[in-house]
Enzyme design. Structure first.
Site, PDB file in Angstrom:
ATOM      1  N   SER A 110     -11.699 -22.873 -24.913  1.00 58.34           N
ATOM      2  CA  SER A 110     -10.996 -23.815 -24.047  1.00 58.34           C
ATOM      3  C   SER A 110     -10.359 -24.915 -24.884  1.00 58.34           C
ATOM      4  O   SER A 110     -11.035 -25.639 -25.612  1.00 58.34           O
ATOM      5  CB  SER A 110     -11.972 -24.429 -23.038  1.00 58.34           C
ATOM      6  OG  SER A 110     -11.339 -25.511 -22.394  1.00 58.34           O
ATOM      7  N   MET A 146      -7.057 -26.633 -11.908  1.00 54.94           N
ATOM      8  CA  MET A 146      -7.959 -27.480 -11.109  1.00 54.94           C
ATOM      9  C   MET A 146      -7.090 -28.549 -10.454  1.00 54.94           C
ATOM     10  O   MET A 146      -7.118 -29.731 -10.805  1.00 54.94           O
ATOM     11  CB  MET A 146      -9.034 -28.084 -12.012  1.00 54.94           C
ATOM     12  CG  MET A 146     -10.091 -27.061 -12.421  1.00 54.94           C
ATOM     13  SD  MET A 146     -11.019 -27.562 -13.871  1.00 54.94           S
ATOM     14  CE  MET A 146      -9.888 -27.018 -15.144  1.00 54.94           C
ATOM     15  N   MET A 168     -17.594 -20.870 -11.737  1.00 56.26           N
ATOM     16  CA  MET A 168     -17.820 -22.090 -12.523  1.00 56.26           C
ATOM     17  C   MET A 168     -19.320 -22.282 -12.747  1.00 56.26           C
ATOM     18  O   MET A 168     -20.108 -22.228 -11.799  1.00 56.26           O
ATOM     19  CB  MET A 168     -17.244 -23.316 -11.808  1.00 56.26           C
ATOM     20  CG  MET A 168     -15.724 -23.396 -11.792  1.00 56.26           C
ATOM     21  SD  MET A 168     -14.914 -23.349 -13.406  1.00 56.26           S
ATOM     22  CE  MET A 168     -15.644 -24.784 -14.220  1.00 56.26           C
ATOM     23  N   HIS A 188      -6.248 -22.242 -16.049  1.00 61.73           N
ATOM     24  CA  HIS A 188      -7.202 -22.594 -14.983  1.00 61.73           C
ATOM     25  C   HIS A 188      -6.684 -23.843 -14.267  1.00 61.73           C
ATOM     26  O   HIS A 188      -6.719 -24.936 -14.832  1.00 61.73           O
ATOM     27  CB  HIS A 188      -8.574 -22.823 -15.647  1.00 61.73           C
ATOM     28  CG  HIS A 188      -9.658 -23.247 -14.717  1.00 61.73           C
ATOM     29  ND1 HIS A 188     -10.864 -23.750 -15.191  1.00 61.73           N
ATOM     30  CD2 HIS A 188      -9.752 -23.246 -13.368  1.00 61.73           C
ATOM     31  CE1 HIS A 188     -11.640 -24.039 -14.153  1.00 61.73           C
ATOM     32  NE2 HIS A 188     -10.999 -23.752 -13.046  1.00 61.73           N
ATOM     33  N   GLY A 244     -14.224 -30.494 -14.332  1.00 60.21           N
ATOM     34  CA  GLY A 244     -13.651 -31.817 -14.598  1.00 60.21           C
ATOM     35  C   GLY A 244     -13.794 -32.238 -16.047  1.00 60.21           C
ATOM     36  O   GLY A 244     -12.916 -32.904 -16.572  1.00 60.21           O
ATOM     37  N   PHE A 245     -14.878 -31.831 -16.674  1.00 58.13           N
ATOM     38  CA  PHE A 245     -15.136 -32.295 -18.039  1.00 58.13           C
ATOM     39  C   PHE A 245     -15.781 -31.181 -18.871  1.00 58.13           C
ATOM     40  O   PHE A 245     -16.555 -30.384 -18.342  1.00 58.13           O
ATOM     41  CB  PHE A 245     -16.071 -33.510 -18.024  1.00 58.13           C
ATOM     42  CG  PHE A 245     -15.467 -34.684 -17.316  1.00 58.13           C
ATOM     43  CD1 PHE A 245     -14.663 -35.594 -18.008  1.00 58.13           C
ATOM     44  CD2 PHE A 245     -15.646 -34.861 -15.958  1.00 58.13           C
ATOM     45  CE1 PHE A 245     -14.072 -36.656 -17.345  1.00 58.13           C
ATOM     46  CE2 PHE A 245     -15.056 -35.924 -15.282  1.00 58.13           C
ATOM     47  CZ  PHE A 245     -14.266 -36.830 -15.981  1.00 58.13           C
ATOM     48  N   GLY A 303     -18.296 -30.104 -22.144  1.00 51.33           N
ATOM     49  CA  GLY A 303     -19.536 -30.621 -22.710  1.00 51.33           C
ATOM     50  C   GLY A 303     -20.688 -30.805 -21.740  1.00 51.33           C
ATOM     51  O   GLY A 303     -21.678 -31.454 -22.070  1.00 51.33           O
ATOM     52  N   ASP A 336     -17.444 -20.328 -16.974  1.00 52.47           N
ATOM     53  CA  ASP A 336     -16.775 -21.466 -17.600  1.00 52.47           C
ATOM     54  C   ASP A 336     -17.643 -22.708 -17.410  1.00 52.47           C
ATOM     55  O   ASP A 336     -17.871 -23.142 -16.278  1.00 52.47           O
ATOM     56  CB  ASP A 336     -15.405 -21.648 -16.917  1.00 52.47           C
ATOM     57  CG  ASP A 336     -14.570 -22.775 -17.487  1.00 52.47           C
ATOM     58  OD1 ASP A 336     -14.971 -23.370 -18.502  1.00 52.47           O
ATOM     59  OD2 ASP A 336     -13.500 -23.055 -16.898  1.00 52.47           O
ATOM     60  N   GLY A 337     -18.106 -23.247 -18.543  1.00 52.40           N
ATOM     61  CA  GLY A 337     -18.896 -24.464 -18.508  1.00 52.40           C
ATOM     62  C   GLY A 337     -20.261 -24.260 -19.147  1.00 52.40           C
ATOM     63  O   GLY A 337     -21.069 -23.475 -18.657  1.00 52.40           O
ATOM     64  N   GLY A 338     -20.472 -24.925 -20.288  1.00 53.90           N
ATOM     65  CA  GLY A 338     -21.774 -24.842 -20.948  1.00 53.90           C
ATOM     66  C   GLY A 338     -22.075 -23.485 -21.563  1.00 53.90           C
ATOM     67  O   GLY A 338     -23.238 -23.112 -21.722  1.00 53.90           O
ATOM     68  N   ASP A 364      -7.048 -25.761 -19.372  1.00 54.82           N
ATOM     69  CA  ASP A 364      -7.577 -26.436 -18.186  1.00 54.82           C
ATOM     70  C   ASP A 364      -6.595 -27.473 -17.666  1.00 54.82           C
ATOM     71  O   ASP A 364      -6.416 -28.534 -18.270  1.00 54.82           O
ATOM     72  CB  ASP A 364      -8.900 -27.125 -18.532  1.00 54.82           C
ATOM     73  CG  ASP A 364     -10.014 -26.125 -18.726  1.00 54.82           C
ATOM     74  OD1 ASP A 364     -10.279 -25.355 -17.795  1.00 54.82           O
ATOM     75  OD2 ASP A 364     -10.602 -26.105 -19.831  1.00 54.82           O
ATOM     76  N   GLY A 423     -15.656 -24.144 -24.678  1.00 54.68           N
ATOM     77  CA  GLY A 423     -14.921 -25.235 -25.313  1.00 54.68           C
ATOM     78  C   GLY A 423     -15.701 -25.830 -26.457  1.00 54.68           C
ATOM     79  O   GLY A 423     -15.465 -25.518 -27.630  1.00 54.68           O
ATOM     80  N   SER A 424     -16.658 -26.682 -26.126  1.00 57.61           N
ATOM     81  CA  SER A 424     -17.424 -27.401 -27.145  1.00 57.61           C
ATOM     82  C   SER A 424     -18.069 -26.466 -28.166  1.00 57.61           C
ATOM     83  O   SER A 424     -18.069 -26.754 -29.366  1.00 57.61           O
ATOM     84  CB  SER A 424     -18.538 -28.216 -26.486  1.00 57.61           C
ATOM     85  OG  SER A 424     -18.047 -28.921 -25.384  1.00 57.61           O
ATOM     86  N   MET A 476      -5.773 -30.233 -14.956  1.00 56.81           N
ATOM     87  CA  MET A 476      -6.479 -31.097 -13.993  1.00 56.81           C
ATOM     88  C   MET A 476      -5.521 -32.184 -13.504  1.00 56.81           C
ATOM     89  O   MET A 476      -4.779 -32.764 -14.291  1.00 56.81           O
ATOM     90  CB  MET A 476      -7.687 -31.762 -14.656  1.00 56.81           C
ATOM     91  CG  MET A 476      -8.660 -30.786 -15.295  1.00 56.81           C
ATOM     92  SD  MET A 476     -10.106 -31.642 -15.915  1.00 56.81           S
ATOM     93  CE  MET A 476     -10.906 -30.302 -16.829  1.00 56.81           C
ATOM     94  N   HIS A 520      -7.947 -20.484 -23.179  1.00 59.35           N
ATOM     95  CA  HIS A 520      -8.184 -21.012 -21.823  1.00 59.35           C
ATOM     96  C   HIS A 520      -7.610 -22.423 -21.743  1.00 59.35           C
ATOM     97  O   HIS A 520      -7.954 -23.292 -22.546  1.00 59.35           O
ATOM     98  CB  HIS A 520      -9.691 -21.014 -21.565  1.00 59.35           C
ATOM     99  CG  HIS A 520     -10.090 -21.439 -20.189  1.00 59.35           C
ATOM    100  ND1 HIS A 520     -10.079 -20.582 -19.109  1.00 59.35           N
ATOM    101  CD2 HIS A 520     -10.520 -22.638 -19.711  1.00 59.35           C
ATOM    102  CE1 HIS A 520     -10.492 -21.237 -18.034  1.00 59.35           C
ATOM    103  NE2 HIS A 520     -10.765 -22.487 -18.367  1.00 59.35           N
TER     104      HIS A 520
HETATM  105  C1  DX5 Z   1     -14.432 -27.713 -17.130  1.00 60.44           C
HETATM  106  C2  DX5 Z   1     -13.397 -26.767 -17.672  1.00 60.44           C
HETATM  107  C3  DX5 Z   1     -13.894 -25.970 -18.810  1.00 60.44           C
HETATM  108  C4  DX5 Z   1     -14.337 -26.779 -20.006  1.00 60.44           C
HETATM  109  C5  DX5 Z   1     -15.534 -26.091 -20.587  1.00 60.44           C
HETATM  110  O1  DX5 Z   1     -13.976 -28.287 -15.960  1.00 60.44           O
HETATM  111  O2  DX5 Z   1     -12.973 -25.872 -16.674  1.00 60.44           O
HETATM  112  O3  DX5 Z   1     -12.996 -24.943 -19.191  1.00 60.44           O
HETATM  113  O4  DX5 Z   1     -13.348 -26.873 -21.000  1.00 60.44           O
HETATM  114  O5  DX5 Z   1     -16.047 -26.874 -21.608  1.00 60.44           O
HETATM  115  P1  DX5 Z   1     -17.444 -26.574 -22.302  1.00 60.44           P
HETATM  116  O6  DX5 Z   1     -17.396 -25.191 -22.852  1.00 60.44           O
HETATM  117  O7  DX5 Z   1     -17.519 -27.621 -23.351  1.00 60.44           O
HETATM  118  O8  DX5 Z   1     -18.514 -26.714 -21.248  1.00 60.44           O
HETATM  119 ZN    ZN Z   2     -11.751 -24.048 -17.305  1.00 58.17          ZN
END
Ligand code: DX5
Ligand code: ZN
Length: 219
Positions: free
Chosen positions: A11, A71, A140, A69, A145-146, A148, A178-180, A38, A200-201, A40, A36
């Site tokens: 991401s 949002m 999800m 994606h 939204g964020f 990490g 997607d997420g964590g 994002d 992402g992270s 928003m 990916h």
């Molecule tokens: C969150 C995004 C994700 C985000 C994932 O709202 O949709 O794509 O970048 O980030 P990590 O992998 O750091 O949880």
């Molecule tokens: Zn995403």
């Protein structure tokens, strides 16, 4: 129906946004399958990122598959701009304000692939009417939204239900998380039936991005 192959999608949200094209190239060299992106709008989620112009810049910088994606509250309104920007997959949320079936139909009409996303708190029943209209279902694994945030294991049961329903209906869409996501949580998601891992992270901020991607791929 065979489960689709494992795909790792770093991401861009976790990249150094001051040098996007270098970061996209770095992800490609490290073994990313998809990028990916994002989007928003500060309304559907409590954060603002970027719009179609940035998607177009990334499109010009890479041949990687662009997994966009959205949002945003009104995906139907912005659809033509994201399609023109060169997205390969456009994923819209079932919770957004639009005619979901019509939006999915319009995405596919242009040759773009159509994804449908649902938040952790949204019941799986909300997406069941649309499964034969999608190329990807995004479950999800954090509240969007964020980057990490911590992975939410309760979503694993939803993934199992989706995978079982897909098999029962003989469908072949991807199941994305997607997420964590890292090597550990990717293994749990893959066991539940997911095959597209957004991270992402754990990828862009890893000391060795190629190793991080390999760990997710082989989890
Ligand atoms: C969150 C995004 C994700 C985000 C994932 O709202 O949709 O794509 O970048 O980030 P990590 O992998 O750091 O949880
Ligand atoms: Zn995403």
């Amino acid at each position: 129906m065979l489960q689709p192959a494992r795909i790792v999608a770093p991401s861009l949200l976790a990249a150094d946004l001051a040098k996007i094209s270098e970061e996209v190239a770095r992800a490609g060299r490290a073994g990313a399958d998809w990028m990916h992106l994002d989007v928003m709008d500060g309304h559907f989620v409590d954060n603002i990122t970027f719009g179609p112009e940035l998607v177009r810049s990334v499109r010009d910088a890479t041949t990687l598959f662009l997994d966009v994606h959205l949002m945003i509250s009104r995906p139907d309104h912005f659809l033509p701009r994201f399609l023109a920007a060169g997205a390969d997959m456009l994923t819209v949320h079932v919770e957004a304000s639009h005619d979901v079936a019509e939006t999915l139909r319009r995405i596919r009409q242009t040759g773009c692939q159509a994804g449908l996303a649902l938040n952790p708190a949204t019941p799986v029943e909300s997406v069941l009417p649309f499964l034969d209209q999608i190329d990807l279902l995004l479950c999800m694994t954090v509240v969007p939204g964020f980057g990490g945030q911590a992975f939410m294991p309760d979503v694993l049961e939803k993934i199992r239900v989706v995978a079982a329903t897909r098999a029962a209906r003989g469908l072949g869409f991807h199941i994305e998380v997607d997420g964590g996501i890292d090597g550990v949580t990717a293994a749990r998601c893959a066991a539940a039936g997911a095959n597209v891992m957004v991270a992402g992270s754990s990828t862009f901020r890893a000391p060795d991005m190629a190793l991080a991607i390999a760990q997710i791929r082989n989890a």
